[in-house]
Design an enzyme around this catalytic site. Sequence first.
Site, PDB file in Angstrom:
ATOM      1  N   ARG A 177       6.327   3.457  -3.714  1.00  0.00           N
ATOM      2  CA  ARG A 177       5.262   2.290  -4.061  1.00  0.00           C
ATOM      3  C   ARG A 177       5.418   1.398  -4.984  1.00  0.00           C
ATOM      4  O   ARG A 177       4.575   1.026  -5.739  1.00  0.00           O
ATOM      5  CB  ARG A 177       4.047   3.318  -4.252  1.00  0.00           C
ATOM      6  CG  ARG A 177       3.541   4.348  -3.304  1.00  0.00           C
ATOM      7  CD  ARG A 177       3.401   3.952  -2.092  1.00  0.00           C
ATOM      8  NE  ARG A 177       2.981   4.921  -1.195  1.00  0.00           N
ATOM      9  CZ  ARG A 177       3.880   5.531  -0.422  1.00  0.00           C
ATOM     10  NH1 ARG A 177       5.207   5.079  -0.328  1.00  0.00           N
ATOM     11  NH2 ARG A 177       3.630   6.557   0.527  1.00  0.00           N
ATOM     12  N   SER A 226      -4.928   5.037   0.057  1.00  0.00           N
ATOM     13  CA  SER A 226      -4.829   5.953  -1.121  1.00  0.00           C
ATOM     14  C   SER A 226      -4.844   5.306  -2.545  1.00  0.00           C
ATOM     15  O   SER A 226      -4.417   4.291  -2.430  1.00  0.00           O
ATOM     16  CB  SER A 226      -3.250   6.358  -0.943  1.00  0.00           C
ATOM     17  OG  SER A 226      -3.057   7.156   0.343  1.00  0.00           O
ATOM     18  N   GLU A 296      -2.264   3.242  -7.137  1.00  0.00           N
ATOM     19  CA  GLU A 296      -1.881   2.561  -5.893  1.00  0.00           C
ATOM     20  C   GLU A 296      -2.467   1.316  -5.383  1.00  0.00           C
ATOM     21  O   GLU A 296      -1.720   0.356  -5.306  1.00  0.00           O
ATOM     22  CB  GLU A 296      -1.575   3.719  -5.195  1.00  0.00           C
ATOM     23  CG  GLU A 296      -0.859   3.172  -3.824  1.00  0.00           C
ATOM     24  CD  GLU A 296      -0.475   4.251  -2.692  1.00  0.00           C
ATOM     25  OE1 GLU A 296      -0.582   3.969  -1.545  1.00  0.00           O
ATOM     26  OE2 GLU A 296      -0.114   5.419  -3.261  1.00  0.00           O
TER      27      GLU A 296
END
Length: 312
Positions: A177, A226, A296
């Site tokens: 990520r 998310s 995130e």
Amino acid sequence: MSARHNLRLIDRLPKVRGRLVPDAPLAANTWFRVGGPAEVLFRPADMADLTEFLTTKPADVPVTVIGVASNLLVRDGGVPGVVIRLGRPFADVAVKDDQVYAGAGALDANVAESCAQAGLGGLEFLSGVPGTIGGALRMNAGAYGAEIKDVLSGAAVIDGRGHHLVVTPAELDLSYRHSGAPEDWVFLHATLKGVPEAPSTVAARMADIQAKRQASQPIRARTGGSTFANPPGHKAWALIDQAGCRGLTRGGAQVSELHTNFLINRGDATAADLEGLGEEVRRRVFETSGIALEWEIKRIGRPLPGIAGITP
């Protein structure tokens, strides 16, 4: 006050062939349906228009690039400077042999579908990633055991001064990520590599991904995907659940009861509600586990004055 500071931002910007819109509402274009306006929103007509704009705009004007704002929280005070949104001129998808060319504005799901129709496997995970290829490159997006760095051959970018570059995966420094790309880079397109397979085989795997998403994620709610990255050796949703946050609310925002790593706008949430709820989740998780969750979801813009616990 100088004459420059008496001018509205839009009056200081170069002429374009696309659209420049002052005080442009952004909330309706985000998955959360919250947030303030862009000081100026720019929709380039094509790559040449974008290049000319970045080359000639005043150096002190900040630029923020957004896609379909699926994993993005725009704060209530809006976004200063120019927000660039890459639309249809940057959304081409072409599959040849074991490679797919995908514009930065192309939806991840559309890229996956094009690959399935052409009999190119290995990229079906993109059908489970909301957003665009540009956003996927910026955060090394992934799902169901795969991520962009696993399939990326190369990418084209333009920097904040209008210079074009072709970069390798190694130059992007991709990790979980995360991308090491400079903040002023605007992704233009990517070349991804797959494995030739029967279209029916690829389609079956995509159908399985969609069934799993529908069963486990609040995909029909106003959400941003998310919320937190998984810490090493842990699942964010499990830590959130163990901290007693399932269903937790703040204002119009709620932690999803279906999947605790999703925040939901129940209809009247503000960006401050959502961000404040996320920070409360982080606090509770740290208290119970000693683990600091990392966002995130990308948060951009300015909070309105007087919002406790939220800093620009």
